[in-house]
Design a protein around this motif. Structure first.
Motif, mmCIF file in Angstrom:
data_model
loop_
_atom_site.group_PDB
_atom_site.id
_atom_site.type_symbol
_atom_site.label_atom_id
_atom_site.label_comp_id
_atom_site.label_asym_id
_atom_site.label_seq_id
_atom_site.Cartn_x
_atom_site.Cartn_y
_atom_site.Cartn_z
ATOM 1 N N ALA A 50 0.859 -1.190 0.000
ATOM 2 C CA ALA A 50 0.000 0.000 0.000
ATOM 3 C C ALA A 50 0.888 1.230 0.000
ATOM 4 O O ALA A 50 2.035 1.186 0.471
ATOM 5 N N GLU A 51 0.349 2.330 -0.494
ATOM 6 C CA GLU A 51 1.155 3.547 -0.549
ATOM 7 C C GLU A 51 1.555 4.023 0.845
ATOM 8 O O GLU A 51 2.605 4.633 1.013
ATOM 9 N N MET A 52 0.748 3.753 1.870
ATOM 10 C CA MET A 52 1.056 4.280 3.207
ATOM 11 C C MET A 52 2.045 3.401 3.975
ATOM 12 O O MET A 52 2.535 3.812 5.033
ATOM 13 N N TYR A 53 2.339 2.197 3.484
ATOM 14 C CA TYR A 53 3.250 1.296 4.206
ATOM 15 C C TYR A 53 4.696 1.794 4.100
ATOM 16 O O TYR A 53 5.068 2.400 3.105
ATOM 17 N N VAL A 63 6.188 6.910 4.224
ATOM 18 C CA VAL A 63 5.168 6.523 3.248
ATOM 19 C C VAL A 63 5.825 6.144 1.922
ATOM 20 O O VAL A 63 6.695 6.854 1.419
ATOM 21 N N LYS A 88 -2.546 -0.167 -2.737
ATOM 22 C CA LYS A 88 -3.758 0.535 -2.298
ATOM 23 C C LYS A 88 -3.521 2.038 -2.215
ATOM 24 O O LYS A 88 -2.410 2.478 -1.880
ATOM 25 N N SER A 90 -4.668 5.411 -0.111
ATOM 26 C CA SER A 90 -5.142 5.675 1.251
ATOM 27 C C SER A 90 -6.398 6.532 1.248
ATOM 28 O O SER A 90 -6.568 7.417 0.411
ATOM 29 N N ASN A 93 -6.947 10.212 6.434
ATOM 30 C CA ASN A 93 -5.946 9.736 7.384
ATOM 31 C C ASN A 93 -5.466 10.897 8.243
ATOM 32 O O ASN A 93 -5.741 12.067 7.950
ATOM 33 N N TRP A 96 -0.682 11.205 7.279
ATOM 34 C CA TRP A 96 0.436 10.427 6.734
ATOM 35 C C TRP A 96 0.602 10.665 5.234
ATOM 36 O O TRP A 96 1.714 10.817 4.737
ATOM 37 N N HIS A 130 -8.044 1.688 0.163
ATOM 38 C CA HIS A 130 -7.663 1.100 1.448
ATOM 39 C C HIS A 130 -8.825 1.047 2.440
ATOM 40 O O HIS A 130 -8.883 0.159 3.289
#
Length: 347
Positions: A50-53, A63, A88, A90, A93, A96, A130
């Protein structure tokens, strides 16, 4: 490794999926690349990111690192054809990603291009949202879930905007298939109905939590999945490590998720350790590693599942992969169902 179709697409994925949310943080790149090699060699062709991981913790400055680690593996090995990549965009949020802004059609087009660059590939096999912007009952929000503030028409208009952007990305060859995450049965059917009526891409999958300790999916979501041919990408099949037994009797291993965030995202509860012990005892009684039992159980479900598991280290991954061929007896499956009745929704 068993291969299954992803929804109604012609994409075939392994029924186990390697999760990568610790890559670039708890899992350094060298270990991550070793894990991908091990997974592919074991017959797993499916990677989820995912893009936020990475997580633990999620930070604006990290990120995209998990996508970058996968992209560097592709560049190093040249084995893009050996893997199916899911990522994914996000939603809303705490700041982030995009300073907290969620997604609409314009964001989708931008985020797809950014993920493609990080992944060092020309196409994303499965692109997912997400979480739904209208809200979700996932992550323990089911206890106080209140959808009464939702605006139905705004939701449908948002879905059409997103689906139209995704269609543009499909036509441009940037993505192949689409899916949701942390979604409800109503949400999934509306995404699908809207797409079918307008001739737009259809949801192939939904990524929701599902494990021996979290079986919210078993009723209306299961019915949706069977009737609409939606593949479940089950996350946290080991309940964030609870089902390994490593947190029993007050243990909190150094470097573990519980050591980092305390309550495992709300999974630590007064009843969870008793429920976990029941499953650990069942595995022991049948000579099974509890990790292998939890993963093999996913294959017994009456709907299509690709179980997403993660490993912080290659050593942890080795333990999981050792159970790739485990098949549960009817006796064990029946006993699991009885334990679910005795310990329903322990968190």
């Amino acid at each position: 490794m068993k291969m299954i179709p992803l929804g109604r697409t012609d994409i075939m994925v392994s029924d186990w999926c390697l999760g990568t949310m610790t890559y670039g943080n708890q899992t350094p790149q060298d270990d991550a690349h070793t894990q991908i090699d091990m997974a592919v060699d074991a017959g797993i062709n499916f990677l989820d990111t995912a893009e936020m991981y990475p997580v633990n913790p999620i930070r604006a400055e990290t990120v995209g690192l998990s996508e970058q680690v996968i992209g560097n593996w592709i560049a190093k090995t040249g084995r893009r054809h050996d893997i199916v990549i899911a990522t994914k965009v996000s939603g809303d949020n705490p700041g982030w990603v995009r300073e907290g802004r969620g997604y609409d059609g314009a964001v989708i087009r931008e985020a797809v291009d950014t993920s493609l660059k990080r992944l060092q590939t020309d196409v994303i096999d499965l692109y997912q949202m997400h979480w739904p912007l209208r809200g979700s009952y996932m992550f323990r929000q089911n206890w106080t879930y209140d959808p009464s503030g939702q605006n139905r028409q705004e939701t449908l208009d948002h879905m059409m905007d997103v689906l139209t952007a995704l269609a543009d990305c499909v036509k441009a060859g940037k993505i192949k298939a689409i899916g949701m995450s942390n979604e409800s049965a109503w949400g999934m059917t509306k995404w699908i109905d809207q797409a079918e009526c307008a001739g737009l891409p259809r949801m192939a999958s939904v990524q929701n939590e599902y494990s021996l300790l979290c079986r919210l999916y078993d009723t209306d979501m299961a019915e949706m999945a069977v009737n609409e041919d939606v593949t479940l990408l089950s996350f946290s099949p080991l309940a964030c490590g609870l089902l390994t037994g490593k947190y029993q009797n007050g243990a909190v291993p150094d470097g573990s998720r519980m050591a980092i965030n305390g309550d495992l995202g709300g999974r630590k509860s007064p009843r969870v350790f008793e429920a976990t012990q029941a499953y650990l005892d069942l595995a022991a009684a049948h000579g099974l590693d509890p990790v292998h039992m939890a993963m093999a159980w996913q294959r017994t479900r009456p709907f299509a599942v690709s179980a997403i598991f993660g490993a912080t280290t290659a050593a942890q991954l080795e333990r999981i992969l050792a159970g790739a061929d485990v098949v549960l007896s009817d006796e064990v499956v029946s006993a699991i169902d009885n334990l679910n009745r005795a310990h329903p929704m322990p968190y």
